[in-house]
Design an enzyme around this catalytic site. Structure first.
Site, PDB file in Angstrom:
ATOM      1  N   ASN A   1       0.851  -1.193   0.000  1.00 34.00           N
ATOM      2  CA  ASN A   1       0.000   0.000   0.000  1.00 34.00           C
ATOM      3  C   ASN A   1       0.889   1.247   0.000  1.00 34.00           C
ATOM      4  O   ASN A   1       1.973   1.258   0.593  1.00 34.00           O
ATOM      5  CB  ASN A   1      -1.024  -0.002   1.155  1.00 34.00           C
ATOM      6  CG  ASN A   1      -0.464  -0.299   2.520  1.00 34.00           C
ATOM      7  OD1 ASN A   1       0.609  -0.878   2.660  1.00 34.00           O
ATOM      8  ND2 ASN A   1      -1.186   0.102   3.552  1.00 34.00           N
TER       9      ASN A   1
ATOM     10  N   GLU B   1       0.316   5.140   0.726  1.00 32.75           N
ATOM     11  CA  GLU B   1      -0.636   6.157   1.199  1.00 32.75           C
ATOM     12  C   GLU B   1      -0.197   7.562   0.780  1.00 32.75           C
ATOM     13  O   GLU B   1       0.884   7.759   0.225  1.00 32.75           O
ATOM     14  CB  GLU B   1      -0.805   6.030   2.716  1.00 32.75           C
ATOM     15  CG  GLU B   1      -1.432   4.691   3.075  1.00 32.75           C
ATOM     16  CD  GLU B   1      -1.737   4.523   4.552  1.00 32.75           C
ATOM     17  OE1 GLU B   1      -1.266   5.327   5.380  1.00 32.75           O
ATOM     18  OE2 GLU B   1      -2.463   3.556   4.870  1.00 32.75           O
ATOM     19  N   ASN B   2      -1.078   8.520   1.035  1.00 34.54           N
ATOM     20  CA  ASN B   2      -0.851   9.888   0.576  1.00 34.54           C
ATOM     21  C   ASN B   2      -1.421  10.859   1.605  1.00 34.54           C
ATOM     22  O   ASN B   2      -2.451  10.563   2.231  1.00 34.54           O
ATOM     23  CB  ASN B   2      -1.559  10.070  -0.784  1.00 34.54           C
ATOM     24  CG  ASN B   2      -1.130  11.321  -1.490  1.00 34.54           C
ATOM     25  OD1 ASN B   2      -1.599  12.409  -1.193  1.00 34.54           O
ATOM     26  ND2 ASN B   2      -0.231  11.176  -2.431  1.00 34.54           N
ATOM     27  N   ALA B   3      -0.768  12.022   1.744  1.00 36.59           N
ATOM     28  CA  ALA B   3      -1.251  13.037   2.678  1.00 36.59           C
ATOM     29  C   ALA B   3      -2.678  13.464   2.334  1.00 36.59           C
ATOM     30  O   ALA B   3      -3.452  13.856   3.211  1.00 36.59           O
ATOM     31  CB  ALA B   3      -0.320  14.246   2.661  1.00 36.59           C
TER      32      ALA B   3
ATOM     33  N   TYR C   1      -5.588  11.772   1.737  1.00 33.59           N
ATOM     34  CA  TYR C   1      -5.889  10.362   2.015  1.00 33.59           C
ATOM     35  C   TYR C   1      -6.494   9.541   0.873  1.00 33.59           C
ATOM     36  O   TYR C   1      -6.046   8.426   0.605  1.00 33.59           O
ATOM     37  CB  TYR C   1      -6.799  10.236   3.250  1.00 33.59           C
ATOM     38  CG  TYR C   1      -6.184  10.701   4.549  1.00 33.59           C
ATOM     39  CD1 TYR C   1      -4.836  11.073   4.648  1.00 33.59           C
ATOM     40  CD2 TYR C   1      -6.963  10.770   5.702  1.00 33.59           C
ATOM     41  CE1 TYR C   1      -4.289  11.502   5.845  1.00 33.59           C
ATOM     42  CE2 TYR C   1      -6.413  11.204   6.914  1.00 33.59           C
ATOM     43  CZ  TYR C   1      -5.084  11.566   6.973  1.00 33.59           C
ATOM     44  OH  TYR C   1      -4.546  11.982   8.163  1.00 33.59           O
TER      45      TYR C   1
ATOM     46  N   CYS D   1      -3.987   0.769  -2.653  1.00 29.51           N
ATOM     47  CA  CYS D   1      -3.911  -0.511  -1.947  1.00 29.51           C
ATOM     48  C   CYS D   1      -2.781  -1.363  -2.529  1.00 29.51           C
ATOM     49  O   CYS D   1      -2.383  -1.189  -3.695  1.00 29.51           O
ATOM     50  CB  CYS D   1      -5.215  -1.275  -2.091  1.00 29.51           C
ATOM     51  SG  CYS D   1      -6.570  -0.629  -1.102  1.00 29.51           S
TER      52      CYS D   1
ATOM     53  N   GLU E   1      -2.864  -4.504  -3.425  1.00 34.17           N
ATOM     54  CA  GLU E   1      -3.302  -5.342  -4.547  1.00 34.17           C
ATOM     55  C   GLU E   1      -3.263  -4.547  -5.853  1.00 34.17           C
ATOM     56  O   GLU E   1      -2.839  -5.041  -6.890  1.00 34.17           O
ATOM     57  CB  GLU E   1      -4.729  -5.845  -4.317  1.00 34.17           C
ATOM     58  CG  GLU E   1      -4.921  -6.702  -3.082  1.00 34.17           C
ATOM     59  CD  GLU E   1      -5.314  -5.902  -1.842  1.00 34.17           C
ATOM     60  OE1 GLU E   1      -4.741  -4.808  -1.625  1.00 34.17           O
ATOM     61  OE2 GLU E   1      -6.181  -6.367  -1.101  1.00 34.17           O
TER      62      GLU E   1
ATOM     63  N   CYS F   1     -10.608  -3.097  -4.577  1.00 35.90           N
ATOM     64  CA  CYS F   1      -9.609  -4.062  -5.073  1.00 35.90           C
ATOM     65  C   CYS F   1     -10.283  -5.265  -5.722  1.00 35.90           C
ATOM     66  O   CYS F   1      -9.785  -5.803  -6.714  1.00 35.90           O
ATOM     67  CB  CYS F   1      -8.692  -4.521  -3.953  1.00 35.90           C
ATOM     68  SG  CYS F   1      -7.471  -3.273  -3.520  1.00 35.90           S
TER      69      CYS F   1
HETATM   70  N1  THU Z   1      -5.393  -1.714   2.244  1.00 37.34           N
HETATM   71  C1  THU Z   1      -4.823  -2.448   1.249  1.00 37.34           C
HETATM   72  O1  THU Z   1      -3.701  -2.179   0.817  1.00 37.34           O
HETATM   73  N2  THU Z   1      -5.541  -3.477   0.743  1.00 37.34           N
HETATM   74  C2  THU Z   1      -6.773  -3.857   1.170  1.00 37.34           C
HETATM   75  O2  THU Z   1      -7.394  -4.722   0.568  1.00 37.34           O
HETATM   76  C3  THU Z   1      -7.326  -3.241   2.376  1.00 37.34           C
HETATM   77  C4  THU Z   1      -6.718  -1.955   2.771  1.00 37.34           C
HETATM   78  C5  THU Z   1      -4.640  -0.566   2.767  1.00 37.34           C
HETATM   79  C6  THU Z   1      -5.182   0.767   2.344  1.00 37.34           C
HETATM   80  C7  THU Z   1      -4.653   1.660   3.446  1.00 37.34           C
HETATM   81  O3  THU Z   1      -3.337   2.062   3.082  1.00 37.34           O
HETATM   82  C8  THU Z   1      -4.566   0.762   4.665  1.00 37.34           C
HETATM   83  O4  THU Z   1      -4.655  -0.571   4.167  1.00 37.34           O
HETATM   84  C9  THU Z   1      -5.666   0.996   5.673  1.00 37.34           C
HETATM   85  O5  THU Z   1      -6.917   0.986   5.076  1.00 37.34           O
END
Ligand code: THU
Length: 151
Positions: free
Chosen positions: A57, A59-61, A63, A68, A70, A105
């Site tokens: 995953n 992430e970004n400031a 949000y 994800c 996947e 996903c």
């Molecule tokens: N996240 C995933 O990477 N895959 C998923 O199927 C569920 C959630 C990540 C997104 C976010 O960076 C963190 O988990 C919390 O939601």
């Protein structure tokens, strides 16, 4: 004894291959960029020709701009010319629960067919085997765009 299993999926006696895919998803989890949620996720997708792409995953400031694990793994595969998949393993740090792919996903995976296996895992490496069809029944896919319409 091996059982045939769905087309394109790893057969039941591929325990070793599944474990190796799970390990790769756990390794990818190490790269998770998740300063906001602190929830690490890794994924490893196995293409039909046996190539593995991994992702975490990101992430970004801002949000909602985050990605994800996947999606990262699948996008890496597609951008390298792979659009046919056998399986994907997903790893998180959840101890007592399997990490299931989020709804977006599931739809992202569905673009590339319903006949592939999903391995949600727990942090100890134990896994479940599910098909995408089980996780996303009655789904909308590419063929629906060209189905008969009134307008
Ligand atoms: N996240 C995933 O990477 N895959 C998923 O199927 C569920 C959630 C990540 C997104 C976010 O960076 C963190 O988990 C919390 O939601």
């Amino acid at each position: 004894m091996s059982s045939p299993g769905p087309v394109g999926a790893l057969s039941e006696d591929s325990n070793h291959s599944i474990r190796s895919l799970v390990q790769k998803s756990q390794d990818a989890r190490e790269q998770a960029y998740c300063p906001y949620s602190k929830f690490r996720v890794g994924a490893a997708v196995l293409t039909s020709d046996g190539t593995v792409f991994t992702g975490c995953n990101v992430e970004n400031a801002s949000y909602p701009a985050g990605l994800c694990a996947e999606m990262t793994a699948i996008s890496k595969a597609v951008s390298e010319g792979h659009t046919s998949f056998q399986a994907i393993a997903i790893a998180s740090d959840l101890k007592d629960q399997y990490i299931f792919p989020c709804g977006v996903c599931r739809q992202f995976m569905r673009e590339f067919g319903l006949e592939w296996d999903i391995y949600p895992t727990k942090s100890d490496g134990s896994y479940q085997t599910m098909t995408l069809d089980e996780l996303l029944p009655h789904s909308f896919g590419p063929a629906d765009l060209s189905a008969r319409r009134n307008h």
